[in-house]
Design a protein around this motif. Structure first.
Motif, PDB file in Angstrom:
ATOM      1  N   ASN A  79      13.600  49.350  32.455  1.00 22.54           N
ATOM      2  CA  ASN A  79      12.502  48.472  32.052  1.00 22.54           C
ATOM      3  C   ASN A  79      13.020  47.182  31.429  1.00 22.54           C
ATOM      4  N   THR A  80      14.088  47.306  30.627  1.00 18.36           N
ATOM      5  CA  THR A  80      14.640  46.109  29.988  1.00 18.36           C
ATOM      6  C   THR A  80      15.171  45.134  31.024  1.00 18.36           C
ATOM      7  N   LYS A  81      15.685  45.668  32.126  1.00 18.13           N
ATOM      8  CA  LYS A  81      16.262  44.814  33.157  1.00 18.13           C
ATOM      9  C   LYS A  81      15.211  44.107  34.012  1.00 18.13           C
ATOM     10  N   GLN A  82      13.927  44.438  33.808  1.00 19.49           N
ATOM     11  CA  GLN A  82      12.888  43.793  34.604  1.00 19.49           C
ATOM     12  C   GLN A  82      12.892  42.275  34.458  1.00 19.49           C
ATOM     13  N   ILE A  83      13.357  41.812  33.303  1.00 19.81           N
ATOM     14  CA  ILE A  83      13.311  40.374  33.058  1.00 19.81           C
ATOM     15  C   ILE A  83      14.199  39.598  34.031  1.00 19.81           C
ATOM     16  N   ILE A  84      15.153  40.266  34.665  1.00 14.50           N
ATOM     17  CA  ILE A  84      15.994  39.581  35.646  1.00 14.50           C
ATOM     18  C   ILE A  84      15.133  39.005  36.761  1.00 14.50           C
ATOM     19  N   GLY A  85      14.061  39.709  37.118  1.00 12.98           N
ATOM     20  CA  GLY A  85      13.153  39.183  38.141  1.00 12.98           C
ATOM     21  C   GLY A  85      12.546  37.851  37.731  1.00 12.98           C
ATOM     22  N   SER A  86      12.248  37.714  36.447  1.00 11.75           N
ATOM     23  CA  SER A  86      11.715  36.438  35.965  1.00 11.75           C
ATOM     24  C   SER A  86      12.787  35.360  35.993  1.00 11.75           C
ATOM     25  N   PHE A  87      14.021  35.721  35.637  1.00 17.44           N
ATOM     26  CA  PHE A  87      15.108  34.744  35.699  1.00 17.44           C
ATOM     27  C   PHE A  87      15.311  34.248  37.142  1.00 17.44           C
ATOM     28  N   GLU A  88      15.184  35.142  38.098  1.00 21.20           N
ATOM     29  CA  GLU A  88      15.389  34.750  39.499  1.00 21.20           C
ATOM     30  C   GLU A  88      14.341  33.755  39.956  1.00 21.20           C
ATOM     31  N   ARG A  89      13.174  33.815  39.362  1.00 16.17           N
ATOM     32  CA  ARG A  89      12.138  32.842  39.716  1.00 16.17           C
ATOM     33  C   ARG A  89      12.478  31.459  39.160  1.00 16.17           C
ATOM     34  N   ILE A  90      13.138  31.415  38.007  1.00 21.46           N
ATOM     35  CA  ILE A  90      13.509  30.122  37.431  1.00 21.46           C
ATOM     36  C   ILE A  90      14.470  29.380  38.349  1.00 21.46           C
ATOM     37  N   VAL A  91      15.451  30.064  38.897  1.00 26.15           N
ATOM     38  CA  VAL A  91      16.457  29.360  39.704  1.00 26.15           C
ATOM     39  C   VAL A  91      15.885  28.910  41.049  1.00 26.15           C
ATOM     40  N   ARG A  92      14.702  29.389  41.398  1.00 25.01           N
ATOM     41  CA  ARG A  92      14.083  28.909  42.641  1.00 25.01           C
ATOM     42  C   ARG A  92      13.250  27.647  42.427  1.00 25.01           C
ATOM     43  N   HIS A  93      13.172  27.166  41.175  1.00 24.24           N
ATOM     44  CA  HIS A  93      12.407  25.945  40.915  1.00 24.24           C
ATOM     45  C   HIS A  93      13.083  24.764  41.613  1.00 24.24           C
ATOM     46  N   PHE A 104      -1.889  41.278  20.042  1.00 25.24           N
ATOM     47  CA  PHE A 104      -1.758  42.512  20.805  1.00 25.24           C
ATOM     48  C   PHE A 104      -0.596  42.382  21.796  1.00 25.24           C
ATOM     49  N   ILE A 105       0.017  43.504  22.143  1.00 24.87           N
ATOM     50  CA  ILE A 105       1.114  43.525  23.110  1.00 24.87           C
ATOM     51  C   ILE A 105       0.645  44.206  24.387  1.00 24.87           C
ATOM     52  N   ASP A 106       0.867  43.514  25.498  1.00 27.71           N
ATOM     53  CA  ASP A 106       0.446  44.044  26.797  1.00 27.71           C
ATOM     54  C   ASP A 106       1.409  45.154  27.248  1.00 27.71           C
ATOM     55  N   PRO A 107       0.954  46.385  27.311  1.00 29.33           N
ATOM     56  CA  PRO A 107       1.870  47.473  27.690  1.00 29.33           C
ATOM     57  C   PRO A 107       2.332  47.399  29.142  1.00 29.33           C
ATOM     58  N   ARG A 108       1.685  46.569  29.965  1.00 28.83           N
ATOM     59  CA  ARG A 108       2.069  46.471  31.372  1.00 28.83           C
ATOM     60  C   ARG A 108       3.317  45.627  31.567  1.00 28.83           C
ATOM     61  N   THR A 109       3.586  44.721  30.614  1.00 31.42           N
ATOM     62  CA  THR A 109       4.720  43.812  30.801  1.00 31.42           C
ATOM     63  C   THR A 109       5.781  43.934  29.721  1.00 31.42           C
ATOM     64  N   CYS A 110       5.478  44.622  28.610  1.00 32.19           N
ATOM     65  CA  CYS A 110       6.472  44.809  27.547  1.00 32.19           C
ATOM     66  C   CYS A 110       7.707  45.507  28.115  1.00 32.19           C
ATOM     67  N   ILE A 111       8.894  44.962  27.786  1.00 31.30           N
ATOM     68  CA  ILE A 111      10.134  45.551  28.308  1.00 31.30           C
ATOM     69  C   ILE A 111      10.900  46.297  27.226  1.00 31.30           C
ATOM     70  N   ASP A 112      10.257  46.516  26.079  1.00 25.13           N
ATOM     71  CA  ASP A 112      10.862  47.395  25.078  1.00 25.13           C
ATOM     72  C   ASP A 112      12.129  46.797  24.469  1.00 25.13           C
ATOM     73  N   CYS A 113      12.202  45.454  24.381  1.00 22.21           N
ATOM     74  CA  CYS A 113      13.423  44.846  23.834  1.00 22.21           C
ATOM     75  C   CYS A 113      13.433  44.854  22.312  1.00 22.21           C
ATOM     76  N   GLY A 114      12.258  44.972  21.686  1.00 19.13           N
ATOM     77  CA  GLY A 114      12.188  45.055  20.232  1.00 19.13           C
ATOM     78  C   GLY A 114      12.289  43.730  19.507  1.00 19.13           C
ATOM     79  N   ALA A 115      12.295  42.606  20.234  1.00 22.38           N
ATOM     80  CA  ALA A 115      12.415  41.302  19.571  1.00 22.38           C
ATOM     81  C   ALA A 115      11.258  41.060  18.617  1.00 22.38           C
ATOM     82  N   CYS A 116      10.055  41.502  18.970  1.00 27.46           N
ATOM     83  CA  CYS A 116       8.883  41.312  18.107  1.00 27.46           C
ATOM     84  C   CYS A 116       9.063  42.068  16.793  1.00 27.46           C
ATOM     85  N   ALA A 117       9.590  43.283  16.875  1.00 27.96           N
ATOM     86  CA  ALA A 117       9.787  44.084  15.663  1.00 27.96           C
ATOM     87  C   ALA A 117      10.861  43.473  14.778  1.00 27.96           C
TER      88      ALA A 117
END
Length: 411
Positions: A155-169, A40-53
């Protein structure tokens, strides 16, 4: 719009590997996986990139708008009682399971902070104890996600927020605005994730007066230093290309609702007076690379102001317009090209000019021990954001295995 998985799901989990947002569950190792039930795909976090398809072997991953209502409901219901997970939440990642044999790399340099570089960094954090230096020529991370995704697709750009968390490691040293050549040697391995920087060219006379999709979208997105290289001249423009990027460009030219761009960009677009776009495909509609939802989005914005033409081969661009091999000239004030990208040579590495990649075996650069590639410079300019996740996983797995006896490129 999000994607959903229909009842045709085969549960092989190919989609789990490429999902950039960890939106697909149950994944391998989670309760319920492999029991015959669908994913199943979580509609709350899917960014519509289509990689799964793109990777689904049975076409079970579909845009929600094209799926049956009961499939949309099944996907949402699965997550109704679960908290949303983020792909790069280090606290929620599973414990590392890769077994280091004889120790892994101590210091790794990752060049490029686009999707491929960020996923490579994430994998290194998960699979090794290495200290990672991440550099990019830009002052901002995200690469094409930040400056290449159409600004009206937030929505697609939301992933930048996740990238920003990586650089804070704490094991990551983020060096924005830095060329790799400016750093001292001494790394056990270097991962080159520099992408494919150059737009492909049509190779026709007059093309130097055209604007590439890369330049246009970067200008719309406010990339530092990006300028519109042409003066917009209405009422008609021609866009050559048959992928989603070409459709994005046509939509941006014709949209009256671009709240996500700067007032200066809106003023320039309005002053240009482009009211019609001819979208030109050199191949037929059956071979078009765009997706149906992207076409429907364009038609919803542009209506009869966009004309789709196929099997049309440009031969020259002049102030009169675009001439085709049939002898016809399409009168237009601007020519835009959106026919893909190609990689450029990386200093010190071999280069396959025909394919536009650095020759490699599962990410290891041929004849350059200690050097690795990920992303478009590894596999060519194809595949969206999510594909870089599996690509980086393969490269880092190769790097960790080789690090048991690899020669250091800088020591």
């Amino acid at each position: 719009m999000t994607f959903v998985i229909t009842g045709e799901c085969c549960s092989d989990a190919s989609c789990v590997a490429v999902c950039p947002m960890n939106s697909i569950h149950p994944s391998p190792g989670e309760p319920g996986f492999g029991t015959g039930a669908s994913l199943f795909i979580d509609p709350r976090t899917c960014i519509d990139c289509g990689a799964c398809a793109d990777i689904c072997p049975v076409d079970a991953a579909q845009p929600a708008e094209e799926a049956a209502p009961e499939d949309v409901e099944r996907n949402a219901a699965y997550f109704a009682e679960r908290e949303a997970l983020e792909a790069t939440d280090l606290d929620s990642w599973e414990p590392p399971t890769y077994e280091l044999r004889g120790g892994g790399p101590r210091r790794v340099l990752v060049v490029g902070a686009g999707p491929a570089g960020m996923y490579a960094t994430r994998e290194l954090l998960l699979r090794t104890t290495a200290e990672i230096t991440l550099v990019d020529r830009s002052e901002q991370l995200g690469g094409l996600v930040r400056f290449g995704v159409a600004p009206d697709h937030p929505n697609t750009k939301q992933i930048i927020g996740s990238f920003e968390r990586i650089v804070r490691h704490p094991r990551v040293r983020w060096r924005p605005g830095t060329e790799a050549s400016a750093l001292p040697d001494g790394y056990d391995a270097v991962v080159h994730a520099v992408g494919a920087r150059r737009s492909r060219r049509l190779g026709i006379p007059g093309e130097e007066a055209a604007c590439t999709a890369e330049d246009f979208v970067a200008w719309c997105n406010g990339r530092p230093g990006a300028e519109l290289p042409v003066e917009l001249v209405g009422p008609r423009a021609v866009v050559v290309g048959n992928g989603n990027v070409a459709l994005d460009l046509a939509r941006l030219l014709l949209s009256d609702q671009l709240a996500a761009v700067s007032p200066a960009v809106r003023r320039t677009l309005a002053a240009g007076g482009i009211k019609q776009v001819v979208l030109l495909g050199r191949r037929g509609p059956d071979e078009a690379a765009y997706t149906r939802p992207a076409l429907e989005e364009l038609l919803a914005v542009a209506g009869d102001r966009v004309e789709l033409r196929y099997h049309a081969r440009p031969t020259a661009w002049t102030s009169e317009g675009l001439t085709l091999d049939t002898g016809e000239t399409i009168a237009a004030g601007n020519l835009f090209t959106a026919i893909g990208f190609e990689g450029q040579r990386v200093d010190g590495l071999p280069f396959d000019a025909e394919r536009g990649i650095v020759p490699n075996v599962r990410g290891a650069v041929v004849d350059r021990p200690g050097h690795y590639v990920a992303g478009w410079i590894k596999r060519g300019a194809r595949g969206g954001i999510g594909v870089n996740k599996a690509c980086a996983q393969e490269t880092v797995a190769t790097l960790v295995s080789a690090s048991r006896g690899a020669a250091s490129p800088g020591s």
